[in-house]
Design an enzyme around this catalytic site. Structure first.
Site, PDB file in Angstrom:
ATOM      1  N   ASP A  68      -9.369  -1.239  11.833  1.00  0.00           N
ATOM      2  CA  ASP A  68      -9.099  -0.100  12.817  1.00  0.00           C
ATOM      3  C   ASP A  68      -9.628   0.418  13.705  1.00  0.00           C
ATOM      4  O   ASP A  68      -9.331   1.221  14.539  1.00  0.00           O
ATOM      5  CB  ASP A  68      -8.163   0.058  11.497  1.00  0.00           C
ATOM      6  CG  ASP A  68      -7.026  -0.656  11.574  1.00  0.00           C
ATOM      7  OD1 ASP A  68      -6.454  -1.917  11.526  1.00  0.00           O
ATOM      8  OD2 ASP A  68      -6.286  -0.388  10.381  1.00  0.00           O
ATOM      9  N   HIS A 101     -12.536  -5.277   0.312  1.00  0.00           N
ATOM     10  CA  HIS A 101     -12.119  -6.242   1.035  1.00  0.00           C
ATOM     11  C   HIS A 101     -12.722  -7.528   1.302  1.00  0.00           C
ATOM     12  O   HIS A 101     -12.352  -8.862   1.300  1.00  0.00           O
ATOM     13  CB  HIS A 101     -10.581  -5.291   1.958  1.00  0.00           C
ATOM     14  CG  HIS A 101     -10.135  -6.492   2.759  1.00  0.00           C
ATOM     15  ND1 HIS A 101      -8.347  -5.995   2.979  1.00  0.00           N
ATOM     16  CD2 HIS A 101     -10.204  -7.496   2.839  1.00  0.00           C
ATOM     17  CE1 HIS A 101      -8.614  -7.140   3.152  1.00  0.00           C
ATOM     18  NE2 HIS A 101      -8.792  -8.141   3.146  1.00  0.00           N
ATOM     19  N   GLY A 131      -6.464  -5.049  -0.777  1.00  0.00           N
ATOM     20  CA  GLY A 131      -6.474  -6.012  -0.242  1.00  0.00           C
ATOM     21  C   GLY A 131      -7.683  -7.111  -0.978  1.00  0.00           C
ATOM     22  O   GLY A 131      -7.773  -8.446  -0.793  1.00  0.00           O
ATOM     23  N   ARG A 184       0.890  -0.985   0.053  1.00  0.00           N
ATOM     24  CA  ARG A 184       0.156  -0.093  -0.214  1.00  0.00           C
ATOM     25  C   ARG A 184       1.585   1.057  -0.179  1.00  0.00           C
ATOM     26  O   ARG A 184       0.413   2.189   0.676  1.00  0.00           O
ATOM     27  CB  ARG A 184      -0.805  -0.055   1.077  1.00  0.00           C
ATOM     28  CG  ARG A 184      -1.532  -1.751   1.203  1.00  0.00           C
ATOM     29  CD  ARG A 184      -2.427  -1.545   0.449  1.00  0.00           C
ATOM     30  NE  ARG A 184      -3.721  -2.158   0.571  1.00  0.00           N
ATOM     31  CZ  ARG A 184      -3.023  -4.200   0.029  1.00  0.00           C
ATOM     32  NH1 ARG A 184      -1.917  -4.527  -0.694  1.00  0.00           N
ATOM     33  NH2 ARG A 184      -4.035  -5.411   0.368  1.00  0.00           N
TER      34      ARG A 184
END
Length: 801
Positions: A489, A640, A706, A348
């Protein structure tokens, strides 16, 4: 609206309109020396690091989003009209200007036609080299002779560290010099005192010099000062030097540097001229001169481009399919895998959005990225796995970021306990078996690798250490703690809050670990895993089922998130799909929770991560509240996770629903309505706006995500059902019932499997018959011990009696 089309034969995406909703980009080169280029020749270049090795500048978060770039300007010396060989930056009216861009595998070709002049510019980086080719062909398609001036332009950084270059201007504006050292070679040097003091260090020396050379036409004038070329009140659209028809032979001395070389061409009607521009890093007086001498010919450029294409052709050859869905074919055969390979390489770290804030290999991202490339580049995947395993701490946790060029396992300071994330090493239970099953290298589990901080273990015991790490951090309900964060996160449960998502990951990990232990004849380890799994299952069933779906998590303060009573984030996608993937859900729970997903989270653009959005939830619990509703983790469509939804429905045999979800987030499916998605229709992107936003379907942060690996993995191993195992290739498709079948060619451990699937009864799943080289075989596993390098496999789906 359609802006281009897929050319699978050439392995290119062809952009026929340059005014794309956003800049549509491609990648050049390698992680050692690479760059980004867009359909309008915008982008930048870097050496080893997009943050600390950026030698071509990009102005991030601007409009357009891709300037400056690698530009070729042309000027008619008779009427003084000027334009660029890409539509931007000059931007001539599209009723007068035609542009076609062909993005290929690590190269880009931009063609233009304007005022009777055609150009074709090919950009690429030769394999293993630290310079770029810009091969420019100019053709006079008008009826009379034409006198033209051609100008190159790129904007060099003053300091290769992006912070120093773009923020610390009181320093970086005073260190650059530029000059013409030969009649066709520019030298840009950064007079940095640290570099001078360490001049014997080749890496530092290399990282402070750039050069540009031209072959095929005489250089009439040049500029290395950006201000001299552009003018003090001009832009890239109307440079003073181009408008005036002459560079000023400026030598940069502080301020900002550029690379511009002017050459004049006279072309008869129908005549073409080719010019070669080379631009790279290293001292022009040595590296630049030697490179021009060795590579500075059109024949050598053509040879290097052919090598590059062959290199990528080989990487893309592990699987080719032909299905009734052309968008699916474009994705699996070319762009889906290419997207995976690029994400695997760059993690990334560098794109038109990533600006160096993630410099290195993000641990959890890079472990998952392996899933998308393991069939295409198994040796490189294995090396990356070893690198990531040596980023594991002896506690079983992991470093959040690995810097490959600096990584020194056994000597790395571990994170503070409060900085551990709960999911990092659990992704090994997806990627390590995928590698072993692809290669057949069962002995990989016995390979001894160091931990990042101290000690060493076999890969097998690295895996056990990952499980023990989570099992030693259990909350009040007997579920693993979320720690600093699980995969999401934004979720802040408190260090001892419990993550059901991680519980499902641990559950899958225990199951996988037990199977590996049995393969390695370690019954005591399998017994240990099964015993813990039984306890974990009981804890999940006792506390995590809410009647129609699984909850989200338990806060440290006892708050239960993701229940019928909770106003926001009531249904969470990850815990539903992973309850199925992990095998934790009972059959009734699996059907019920996936029905909830369909009812509460499914949209025409993909599956929302959660619903309803967070508006009132305190930020210290759910940081997603900082995002606008319907974007990213706040009830957005986080791409993702889309592959997980597909996998879960395939596991349940719901091929029609799985394919509906797959196409909802399939970039190629938006090719004829690209104004809706806006991002490139040939690669995945991180996030899509959901119907909770005013712009549903808009997609952002393309390429490095992802989503690439999980989309490709779910398509090939779950929809197509081509599943490598130690003993062979299992064929277990779960396809849309309307498909009559499909064909595939899969290269696997030195053999080529030519597979034909028949679906006469229009079912989604269920192998009822298999022929291998014309002989009937039971089951659906094609064994590897059959003679011959090519195997013909025919499989029939149907309803089993």
């Amino acid at each position: 609206m359609q802006y281009g089309y897929f050319d699978d034969k050439a392995k290119e995406y062809v952009i026929t309109r340059p005014d794309t909703p956003q800049s549509w980009s491609n990648y050049l080169g390698s992680t050692d020396f690479g760059g980004i280029i867009t359909n309008n020749a915008g982008g930048y270049g870097f050496y080893q690091s997009g943050a600390h090795g950026r030698f071509l500048r990009l102005h991030f978060n601007s409009i357009p989003m891709d300037q400056p770039g690698r530009y070729i300007y042309l000027r008619d010396r008779a009427d003084k009209d000027f334009w660029s060989a890409s539509w931007q930056p000059v931007g001539k009216p599209l009723e007068q200007y035609q542009s076609i861009c062909r993005h290929g595998m690590a190269y880009t070709v931009i063609e233009s036609r304007y005022s009777g002049i055609a150009t074709e510019t090919t950009y690429f980086i030769p394999l293993g080299q630290r310079f770029e080719f810009w091969r420019v062909k100019v053709t006079n398609e008008s009826k009379g002779p034409r006198d033209l001036s051609l100008f190159t332009f790129c904007e060099f950084t003053n300091q290769w560290d992006t912070y120093q270059d773009q923020v610390n201007l009181q320093y970086s504006l005073f260190i650059v010099r530029g000059e013409l050292i030969e009649n066709n070679l520019l030298r840009i040097a950064i007079q940095d005192n640290l570099t001078i003091e360490n001049g014997s260090d080749f890496a530092h020396d290399l990282a402070r010099h750039t050069w540009m050379g031209m072959v095929g036409s005489d250089v009439e004038s040049y500029d290395t000062s950006r201000q001299a070329f552009l003018g003090p009140y001009r832009t890239y659209r109307d440079p003073l030097a181009v408008e005036g028809g002459q560079c000023s032979n400026s030598n940069a001395y502080g301020d900002n540097a550029c690379g511009s070389m002017q050459t004049d061409l006279t072309l008869l009607p129908g005549e073409s001229r080719e010019i070669l521009v080379l631009m790279g890093i290293g001292d022009a007086r040595t590296v630049g001169k030697n490179t021009l001498k060795e590579y500075g010919s059109l024949a050598r450029a053509a040879e290097e481009l052919n090598k590059l294409k062959a290199h990528w052709q080989d990487k893309l050859g592990s699987l080719m399919v032909e299905t009734p869905d052309e968008d699916f074919n474009h994705t699996v055969n070319v762009w889906g895998l290419y997207n995976c390979l690029v994400s695997f390489a760059w993690s990334r770290s560098a794109s038109l959005v990533y600006n160096g804030e993630r410099d290195g290999l993000g641990f959890r991202d890079s472990v998952q990225d392996i899933l998308g490339v393991v069939a295409a580049i198994p040796d490189e995947a294995g090396k990356r796995l070893e690198l990531m395993l040596t980023g594991q701490i002896s506690t079983g946790g992991a470093m959040q970021l690995i810097h490959p060029f600096e990584h020194n396992p056994g000597h790395i300071k571990p994170p503070a306990p409060q900085d551990y994330r709960s999911d990092d090493c659990l992704w090994f239970f997806n990627s390590v078996p995928a590698y072993v099953n692809e290669t057949g290298n069962l002995d990989f589990y016995n390979k001894v690798l160091p931990y990042a901080d101290k000690g060493e273990d076999t890969v097998f015991y690295h895996l056990k250490r990952a499980l023990v790490f989570n099992l030693e951090r259990i909350g009040k309900h007997g579920l693993p703690c979320g720690l600093l964060a699980d995969w999401n996160d934004c979720l802040k449960l408190g260090y001892h809050g419990e993550s059901l998502f991680v519980a499902f990951q641990v559950r899958l990990g225990l199951s996988v670990f037990a199977a590996i232990a049995q393969q390695l004849n370690k019954p005591e380890e399998a017994t240990w895993a099964f015993r813990i799994l039984t306890i974990l299952d009981a804890n999940i069933q006792a506390s995590a089922w809410d009647g129609e779906w699984f909850i989200w998590a338990f806060g440290e303060d006892g708050t239960v998130y993701g229940t019928k009573e909770y106003e926001e984030g009531k249904v969470y996608l990850n815990t539903q799909v992973w309850s199925v993937i992990s095998g934790a859900a009972t059959s009734k729970q699996a059907e019920a929770c996936m029905h909830t997903v369909q009812k509460s989270l499914a949209t025409p653009y993909g599956l929302m991560l959660s619903s309803p959005p967070f508006v009132k939830t305190p930020i210290d619990v759910m940081r997603a509240v900082v995002f606008n509703p319907g974007i990213k983790e706040n009830a957005g469509i986080f791409n993702h996770t889309q592959g997980w939804g597909v996998m879960a429905e395939c596991i349940l045999g719901h091929g029609d629903l799985a394919y509906q979800y797959f196409r909802a987030s399939l970039p190629a499916a938006y090719n004829n309505r690209a104004e809706l998605r806006q991002s490139e229709p040939y690669v995945q992107a991180q996030t899509t706006y959901s119907p909770f936003s005013p712009r549903p379907g808009n997609t952002r942060t393309p390429w490095l995500t992802g989503a690439a690996a999980w989309s490709y993995f779910s398509a090939t191993q779950y929809i197509l059902g081509l599943q490598p195992e130690i003993d062979g290739l299992r064929i277990e498709p779960c396809i849309p019932s309307k498909w009559k079948g499909f064909s595939a060619e899969r290269k696997f451990r030195g053999k080529t499997f030519r597979i034909t699937i028949h679906n006469p009864e229009h079912v989604c799943r269920g192998v009822v018959k298999m022929l291998i080289n014309g002989a009937v075989y039971p089951g659906n596993l094609v064994p590897l011990n059959l003679p011959g390098e090519e195997l013909s496999v025919e499989v029939w789906l149907g309803r089993k009696p």
